[in-house]
Design a protein around this motif. Structure first.
Motif, short mmCIF file in Angstrom:
data_model
loop_
_atom_site.label_atom_id
_atom_site.label_comp_id
_atom_site.label_asym_id
_atom_site.label_seq_id
_atom_site.Cartn_x
_atom_site.Cartn_y
_atom_site.Cartn_z
N MET A 57 1.88 13.15 -1.19
CA MET A 57 0.89 13.18 -2.27
C MET A 57 -0.17 14.24 -2.00
O MET A 57 -0.21 14.84 -0.94
N GLU A 58 -1.04 14.43 -2.98
CA GLU A 58 -2.06 15.48 -2.87
C GLU A 58 -3.20 15.08 -1.94
O GLU A 58 -3.96 15.94 -1.50
N ALA A 65 -2.69 4.78 -3.42
CA ALA A 65 -2.49 4.35 -4.80
C ALA A 65 -1.00 4.28 -5.13
O ALA A 65 -0.53 3.32 -5.75
N ALA A 66 -0.26 5.30 -4.70
CA ALA A 66 1.16 5.37 -5.06
C ALA A 66 1.95 4.21 -4.45
O ALA A 66 2.84 3.67 -5.10
N GLY A 69 1.39 1.15 -6.59
CA GLY A 69 2.17 1.26 -7.82
C GLY A 69 3.64 0.95 -7.58
O GLY A 69 4.27 0.20 -8.33
N ALA A 70 4.18 1.52 -6.51
CA ALA A 70 5.60 1.31 -6.20
C ALA A 70 5.87 -0.15 -5.88
O ALA A 70 6.87 -0.73 -6.32
N THR A 73 6.61 -2.66 -8.60
CA THR A 73 7.95 -2.70 -9.21
C THR A 73 8.92 -3.51 -8.36
O THR A 73 10.10 -3.61 -8.67
N ARG C 73 -7.76 7.33 -10.24
CA ARG C 73 -6.49 7.29 -9.50
C ARG C 73 -5.30 6.87 -10.34
O ARG C 73 -4.22 6.64 -9.79
N ALA C 76 -2.04 8.63 -9.75
CA ALA C 76 -1.44 8.40 -8.43
C ALA C 76 -0.72 7.04 -8.40
O ALA C 76 0.40 6.94 -7.88
N PHE C 77 -1.33 6.02 -8.96
CA PHE C 77 -0.65 4.71 -9.07
C PHE C 77 0.61 4.87 -9.93
O PHE C 77 1.68 4.37 -9.59
N THR C 79 2.41 7.44 -10.46
CA THR C 79 3.44 8.19 -9.73
C THR C 79 4.27 7.24 -8.87
O THR C 79 5.50 7.33 -8.81
N GLY C 80 3.59 6.28 -8.23
CA GLY C 80 4.30 5.29 -7.42
C GLY C 80 5.19 4.40 -8.26
O GLY C 80 6.35 4.13 -7.92
N VAL C 81 4.67 3.94 -9.39
CA VAL C 81 5.45 3.08 -10.29
C VAL C 81 6.72 3.81 -10.74
O VAL C 81 7.84 3.31 -10.63
N MET C 83 8.19 6.55 -9.53
CA MET C 83 9.15 6.94 -8.48
C MET C 83 9.96 5.75 -8.00
O MET C 83 11.12 5.88 -7.66
N ALA C 84 9.31 4.58 -7.93
CA ALA C 84 10.02 3.42 -7.42
C ALA C 84 11.00 2.87 -8.46
O ALA C 84 12.03 2.30 -8.12
N LYS C 85 10.69 3.03 -9.74
CA LYS C 85 11.56 2.49 -10.80
C LYS C 85 11.57 3.47 -11.97
O LYS C 85 10.90 3.26 -12.99
N PRO C 86 12.33 4.55 -11.86
CA PRO C 86 12.27 5.61 -12.87
C PRO C 86 12.72 5.17 -14.26
O PRO C 86 12.40 5.84 -15.24
N HIS C 106 -5.57 14.70 -8.75
CA HIS C 106 -4.32 14.00 -9.09
C HIS C 106 -3.74 14.58 -10.38
O HIS C 106 -2.53 14.70 -10.54
N HIS C 109 -1.93 17.94 -9.87
CA HIS C 109 -0.68 17.80 -9.10
C HIS C 109 0.39 17.03 -9.87
O HIS C 109 1.58 17.30 -9.70
N ARG C 113 3.96 18.77 -10.51
CA ARG C 113 5.25 18.15 -10.17
C ARG C 113 6.14 17.99 -11.41
O ARG C 113 7.33 17.81 -11.29
N TYR C 258 10.54 15.95 -11.86
CA TYR C 258 10.41 15.69 -10.43
C TYR C 258 11.42 14.67 -9.89
O TYR C 258 12.11 14.92 -8.91
N ILE C 259 11.51 13.52 -10.53
CA ILE C 259 12.36 12.47 -9.98
C ILE C 259 13.84 12.83 -10.16
O ILE C 259 14.67 12.54 -9.29
#
Lengths: 377, 186, 271
Positions: A57-58, A65-66, A69-70, A73, C73, C76-77, C79-81, C83-86, C106, C109, C113, C258-259
């Motif tokens: 991340m940046e 945060a990422a 979020g992940a 899921t 943010r 950024a959150f 991005t995680g969501v 990436m984990a479940k596209p 954020h 970037h 991406r 990106y993904i």
């Protein structure tokens, strides 16, 4: 030559990655920082091979945060950092604690404050790992002393995070992170714990409904439960509230879910403490120096023992109280100016003497220094 | 090994690959069923500056992971020697490169000193200065016989970058031969 | 799938909302809900992520999986969501300060991406939640509680910034041009990559009052008078464009997502 080996030379940071992937980690977000960078590098190489995803991340804040979020899921997620990066993550660690999102944060401690001695070890984040974010919040912090323990505690961090729906911090230090040592592979077999998922219908599901010390089942984003997750204080439905009884219930429950399960959360190791007059209480890499010193003190006929908290937070209060009732003196060597000693004094200070050995020069405390103090007291 | 635990300190300048040499030595010991710990300290420079790798090999468990009294001190640069060369076990030995200028351990300490052309062997005989770490490992193992040649050669093959095993083994063997020759000459 | 009415996507239990009378944010929220309906997104496979501020309260009002995060943010959150479940559709709601000040890094970037997120920025040129401070999108010379003598800072053009940073779809609408806003969000959702839709919104309570712009209707009239369609703008002189802002589709340049690119690595590693 492909020989099936029972042992391997492994680095601490490498063991952290292997433990995480074995525990089911499939998402990692991070930012380069010494001395934790190997964790990001190895995650970048390993995760795609098991169908997981890595992102650089940046910044540190975004990494934290990422992973939240992940995790929402249903994907087990981790970040790793050191010193300044750990400070940057704090706000979002508090967010994860309040919203009860399981995640693992690895902090390979280095000297500080600020940029400090970036390549040198320290243990200056004991208090930051407990109190780094604003507000009262629960946290579990584990600290390994060896490479194989780094593997096991990383794995355990995921299990505890999932079980208690809470961020877990693995508090390493530069010595353990960069050290390579023998790891017996048979010692690494552990079972995976996964978060409990709701079985009721969407209309009946309350994402934050639990007993006063309980953990509620957690729905994945995308599973049709259409939950609201907010950093505002929320009711059982997850909606913002400022009603006194709902606010009070939530914040106390968050603490109770950890504090009422100490038998499960607290881990520590004792060495020669049964008849000890002098206890050395040490964690992380310093515990190895302490072990060496205690061993040699015993060779000299001195009744010394070692207490090694593996769970740093919550602090193993009952065990230390019990020791303090028998021992005359507790010595707390640590690579900071006395952070864990404060906690030992709080718990044991009225029962026995407590003193510290404190080093902030970016070098592991030597066994001789501890041995000298044992012989003095 | 005479002692229960044997301590090695390898000092040089960043980029000489002594940390990798330490890793390989520890790896070989583990292949032989021993315990081993490898640690390091380094500055901000990726190249240059002083860096050190430390290895402890022991039949029993190792608690304190750092070297306190090295049985073997190997130094490839003046700066590293100045920084790390102060302490050697009186029954130990010191290996240095012939190009070094500093006053080295002497008759007073009675610690045997082996001056070997590690850097020039790597540069001239092997043709790659980068292989000095393997030449150094060869010298070290010829003089200490800490682990078997077979284990060390296997560890080299597994740990060096893909496609460079032959070159690195050649460097290791060249170091081994140079030190053996010196032993005969003594 | 039959189009759902926008109201069907609201959480009635969360009402009343916190927005002031005359605030433009409800119009943008309506545009997002209509766009979700038009795009035919599965309600159970759509995640709304927001930051902190007046606009970011919108996530709570929307009946999806919703994530009201920390200030700045949201991307950024998100991005995680993603990436984990596209397979999830992820829409990110931010305010002007949230996105371009504390979240500016954020933002660039996420654009760079080209990760498949649709960002909708509610731009009312002010920090409303904290009662009227200037943001990086407050035009130079305008007044705010922290710019009592007029701000001397030059403002960002958020759409230009997004284009420069690599976003593959960029558009701008206003609360006056609500239908345009809906259409732009539909296209943003359809774009496989990072999309920015800037929605110019009115804050009569703070920005309007501080800058003597009148009530909400006057502020929306101002939007009408000062906006120029992007296509029409290409035929106008710099003098004619002075003091105006462009609306409509500003950038549509598909690029590798990106993904999708990451998943090629996974496929190669696991082959």
């Amino acid at each position: 030559m492909a020989v099936e080996r029972s042992a391997r030379l492994m680095q601490g940071n490498e063991a952290c990655v292997e433990g995480a992937i074995a525990a089911g980690c499939r998402f990692y977000a991070g930012y380069p920082i010494t001395p934790s960078t190997e964790i990001a590098e190895l995650m970048a190489a390993s995760l795609p091979c098991v169908g997981g995803r890595f992102i650089q991340m940046e910044d540190e804040i975004a990494s934290m945060a990422a992973i939240i979020g992940a995790s929402l899921t249903g994907t087990k997620s981790m970040t790793a950092t050191s010193g300044p990066g750990f400070s940057l993550k704090q706000e979002n660690i508090g967010y994860a604690a309040l919203t009860e999102v399981p995640c693992v944060i690895v902090n390979v401690q280095r000297s500080g404050p600020s940029t400090g001695l970036p390549t040198s070890p320290a243990q200056g984040d004991v208090m930051q790992s407990r109190w780094g974010t604003h507000g009262d919040h629960p946290i579990i912090v584990l600290s390994p002393s060896s490479v194989s323990e780094t593997y096991r505690l990383t794995f355990e961090s995921f299990n505890l995070a999932e079980k208690y729906r809470n961020p877990v911090i693995l508090l390493m230090d530069e010595v353990v992170g960069h050290m390579r040592e023998r790891v017996d592979l048979h010692s690494l077999s552990m079972s995976v714990v996964d978060r409990v998922k709701p079985t009721n219908k969407r209309e009946d599901y309350l994402p934050y409904d639990a007993a006063p010390d309980g953990v509620s089942p957690m729905a994945n984003f995308g599973d049709g439960y259409r939950c609201h997750v907010t950093g505002l204080i929320h009711n059982k439905k997850g909606y913002p509230t400022s009603k006194a009884e709902e606010v009070d219930f939530l914040i106390r429950r968050l603490h109770n879910k950890i504090d009422h399960n100490l038998d499960d959360v607290l881990k520590y190791e004792e060495y020669m403490v049964d008849d000890a007059d002098i206890i050395v209480l040490a964690f992380g890499s310093v515990a190895r120096s302490a072990h060496n010193a205690v061993r040699r003190a015993r060779q000299n006929g001195v009744k010394a023992g070692l207490f090694r908290p593996i769970t740093i937070w919550p602090f193993p209060e009952a065990a230390v109280t019990a020791l303090a009732q028998k021992a005359k003196h507790i010595i707390v060597p640590e690579m900071n100016l006395g952070q864990l000693r404060l906690e030992v004094e709080r718990v044991a200070g009225s029962r026995c003497q407590v003193s510290g050995i404190n080093s902030i020069i970016g070098e592991l405390i030597a066994p001789d220094q501890i041995l000298r103090r044992i012989m003095e007291v | 090994m005479k002692n229960a635990a044997m301590e090695f300190r390898l000092g040089g300048s960043g980029g000489q690959g002594l940390i990798l040499a330490g890793i390989i030595l520890a790896d070989a010991a583990i292949m032989e069923g021993k315990n081993a710990v490898q640690t390091q300290s380094y500055g901000p420079e990726a190249r240059g500056g002083a860096s050190k790798a430390e290895v402890i090999i022991s039949e029993s468990a190792i608690d304190y992971p750092k070297v306190t009294m090295p049985n073997v001190l190997l130094c490839l640069s003046d700066e590293a020697y100045r920084k790390y060369g102060q302490v050697v076990d009186p029954n130990g030995l010191v290996i240095t490169d012939t190009s070094m200028h500093l006053p080295l351990p002497n008759e007073k300490t009675m610690v045997p000193l082996y001056r070997l052309p590690v850097l020039s062997i790597a540069r001239e005989k092997i043709g790659r200065g980068l292989t000095a770490n393997m030449v150094a490992l060869g010298c070290l193992n010829a003089l200490t016989k800490s682990v078997s040649d077979a284990s060390l050669e296997q560890a080299i093959s597994e740990r060096v970058p893909a496609g460079t095993a032959e070159l690195n083994l050649k460097a290791y063997r060249a170091g081994l031969a140079a030190a053996q020759q010196l032993l005969i000459a003594k | 799938m039959a189009l759902q009415h926008a109201q069907d996507y609201l959480r009635n239990a969360m009402m009343p909302h916190i927005w002031c009378p005359g605030c433009g944010h409800g119009i943008i929220l309506g545009a997002i809900l209509r766009a979700i309906s038009k795009a035919g997104l599965d309600q159970d496979k759509t995640v709304i992520v927001s930051g902190i501020g007046c606009s970011s309260r919108a996530s709570g009002y929307m009946d999806f999986d919703t994530l009201h995060t920390t200030h700045g943010r949201a991307l950024a959150f998100a991005t995680g969501v993603k990436m984990a479940k596209p397979e999830l559709n992820v829409i990110v709601i931010m305010g002007d300060g949230d996105c371009s000040a504390i979240g500016g890094n954020h933002f660039i970037h996420a654009c760079r991406r080209n990760i498949d997120l649709t960002a909708v920025v509610f731009n009312n040129s002010i920090y409303g939640m904290t009662s009227g401070q200037y943001s990086p999108l407050t035009p130079r010379g305008k007044f705010a509680t922290t710019a009592p003598y007029g701000t001397i800072e030059r403002e960002f053009d958020l759409c230009d910034l997004a284009i420069a940073a690599g976003a593959s779809y960029v558009g701008r609408g206003t609360t006056f041009h609500a239908q345009l806003l809906t259409d732009l969000i539909v296209k943003g959702i359809a774009n496989k990559g990072f999309s920015l839709i800037e929605g110019i919104s009115q804050c009569p309570t703070y920005y309007g009052r501080k800058n003597k712009m009148g009530g909400p209707i006057d502020m929306m009239k101002w939007q009408q008078e000062h906006s120029v369609n992007a296509v029409a703008a290409t035929k106008m002189t710099p003098e004619q464009l002075d003091g105006k802002f462009k609306i409509g589709e500003l950038h549509n340049s598909p690029a590798p997502e990106y993904i999708a690119e990451y998943d090629k690595i996974i496929a190669a590693r696991r082959a």
